[in-house]
Design a protein around this motif. Structure first.
Motif, PDB file in Angstrom:
ATOM      1  N   ALA A 120       0.834  -1.205   0.000  1.00 17.33           N
ATOM      2  CA  ALA A 120       0.000   0.000   0.000  1.00 17.33           C
ATOM      3  C   ALA A 120       0.867   1.253   0.000  1.00 17.33           C
ATOM      4  O   ALA A 120       0.558   2.238  -0.683  1.00 17.33           O
ATOM      5  CB  ALA A 120      -0.933  -0.006   1.209  1.00 17.33           C
ATOM      6  N   TYR A 121       1.976   1.242   0.744  1.00 21.76           N
ATOM      7  CA  TYR A 121       2.879   2.392   0.779  1.00 21.76           C
ATOM      8  C   TYR A 121       3.509   2.627  -0.601  1.00 21.76           C
ATOM      9  O   TYR A 121       3.613   3.770  -1.052  1.00 21.76           O
ATOM     10  CB  TYR A 121       3.972   2.179   1.826  1.00 21.76           C
ATOM     11  N   LEU A 122       3.911   1.551  -1.266  1.00 18.04           N
ATOM     12  CA  LEU A 122       4.507   1.699  -2.596  1.00 18.04           C
ATOM     13  C   LEU A 122       3.493   2.254  -3.600  1.00 18.04           C
ATOM     14  O   LEU A 122       3.844   3.088  -4.442  1.00 18.04           O
ATOM     15  CB  LEU A 122       5.058   0.358  -3.088  1.00 18.04           C
ATOM     16  N   VAL A 123       2.261   1.810  -3.509  1.00 24.26           N
ATOM     17  CA  VAL A 123       1.218   2.354  -4.387  1.00 24.26           C
ATOM     18  C   VAL A 123       1.049   3.838  -4.124  1.00 24.26           C
ATOM     19  O   VAL A 123       0.951   4.645  -5.045  1.00 24.26           O
ATOM     20  CB  VAL A 123      -0.114   1.588  -4.194  1.00 24.26           C
ATOM     21  N   TYR A 124       1.027   4.223  -2.845  1.00 25.00           N
ATOM     22  CA  TYR A 124       0.902   5.648  -2.508  1.00 25.00           C
ATOM     23  C   TYR A 124       2.091   6.426  -3.043  1.00 25.00           C
ATOM     24  O   TYR A 124       1.942   7.464  -3.672  1.00 25.00           O
ATOM     25  CB  TYR A 124       0.804   5.826  -0.989  1.00 25.00           C
ATOM     26  N   LYS A 125       3.297   5.919  -2.771  1.00 20.59           N
ATOM     27  CA  LYS A 125       4.511   6.661  -3.102  1.00 20.59           C
ATOM     28  C   LYS A 125       4.657   6.887  -4.604  1.00 20.59           C
ATOM     29  O   LYS A 125       5.018   7.978  -5.027  1.00 20.59           O
ATOM     30  CB  LYS A 125       5.721   5.914  -2.584  1.00 20.59           C
ATOM     31  N   TYR A 126       4.375   5.882  -5.414  1.00 14.56           N
ATOM     32  CA  TYR A 126       4.663   6.010  -6.838  1.00 14.56           C
ATOM     33  C   TYR A 126       3.455   6.321  -7.701  1.00 14.56           C
ATOM     34  O   TYR A 126       3.611   6.894  -8.762  1.00 14.56           O
ATOM     35  CB  TYR A 126       5.364   4.741  -7.334  1.00 14.56           C
ATOM     36  N   ARG A 127       2.282   5.980  -7.286  1.00 14.88           N
ATOM     37  CA  ARG A 127       1.117   6.224  -8.126  1.00 14.88           C
ATOM     38  C   ARG A 127       0.316   7.431  -7.648  1.00 14.88           C
ATOM     39  O   ARG A 127       0.152   8.402  -8.368  1.00 14.88           O
ATOM     40  CB  ARG A 127       0.188   4.994  -8.135  1.00 14.88           C
ATOM     41  N   MET A 132      -1.065  13.232  -7.474  1.00 14.37           N
ATOM     42  CA  MET A 132      -1.324  14.447  -6.685  1.00 14.37           C
ATOM     43  C   MET A 132      -0.350  15.559  -7.046  1.00 14.37           C
ATOM     44  O   MET A 132      -0.745  16.719  -7.134  1.00 14.37           O
ATOM     45  CB  MET A 132      -1.243  14.124  -5.182  1.00 14.37           C
ATOM     46  N   ASP A 133       0.927  15.203  -7.281  1.00 14.80           N
ATOM     47  CA  ASP A 133       1.903  16.226  -7.670  1.00 14.80           C
ATOM     48  C   ASP A 133       1.515  16.876  -9.001  1.00 14.80           C
ATOM     49  O   ASP A 133       1.620  18.095  -9.166  1.00 14.80           O
ATOM     50  CB  ASP A 133       3.302  15.618  -7.777  1.00 14.80           C
ATOM     51  N   SER A 134       1.053  16.100  -9.956  1.00 16.17           N
ATOM     52  CA  SER A 134       0.661  16.680 -11.246  1.00 16.17           C
ATOM     53  C   SER A 134      -0.573  17.565 -11.086  1.00 16.17           C
ATOM     54  O   SER A 134      -0.683  18.606 -11.743  1.00 16.17           O
ATOM     55  CB  SER A 134       0.412  15.576 -12.275  1.00 16.17           C
TER      56      SER A 134
END
Length: 161
Positions: A120-127, A132-134
């Motif tokens: 779940a953390y990896l999904v948050y971090k990369y996806r 959200m940044d874009s």
């Protein structure tokens, strides 16, 4: 006849004693019948023969069990340090330290939860974070130009020149 009929000559029914155990086919429940007790078979009047529960495979069916027929019953023992439970016809361990499998299940669950959390953390971090940044960049670009964007010409300055 009557409730005390088994006390007088066993009510005319079969009776026998062996190795300190006595059995009678007379039932004192008000009915006039002779019925062989549990562990015996026959007519109940003239004879009742011992049932070999071990030979007839009626008891001690677990793989760790060994059966010994006794008169009117049987004895079942287990190999090693196992204890025989007659009601369930099974052998169980006498020691309480056999909880390893329960702890193994707890560890498997905890490791599974940790792996799910890491995923779940990896999904948050990369996806999600990238998305959200874009979105944040798009919102900010509406109010101020970013370094990577060309400046929007200011029409107010063109009129003064």
């Amino acid at each position: 006849s009557g409730p005390g009929r088994c006390k007088i000559n066993n009510g005319g029914c079969w009776h026998g004693s062996r190795d300190g155990h006595s059995f009678s086919a007379c039932s004192d429940n008000g009915k006039l019948e002779c019925q062989c007790p549990t562990g015996f078979k026959g007519d109940g009047v003239k004879n009742c023969e011992d049932i070999d529960e071990c030979k007839e495979k009626k008891a001690c069916q677990c793989p760790e069990c060994s059966c010994k027929n006794t008169w009117g019953s049987y004895e079942c023992t287990c190999s090693g340090d196992l204890l025989y439970i007659m009601e369930h016809d099974t052998c169980i361990t006498k020691r309480a330290n056999e909880t390893k499998s329960a702890w193994a299940a707890v560890w498997v669950i905890l490791i599974g939860l940790a792996m799910a959390g890491g995923g779940a953390y990896l999904v948050y971090k990369y996806r999600l974070r990238q998305y959200m940044d874009s979105e944040i960049r798009a919102i900010m670009a509406q109010y101020m130009p970013l370094d990577s964007q060309a400046e929007i010409p200011n029409h107010v300055n063109d009129e003064q020149a």
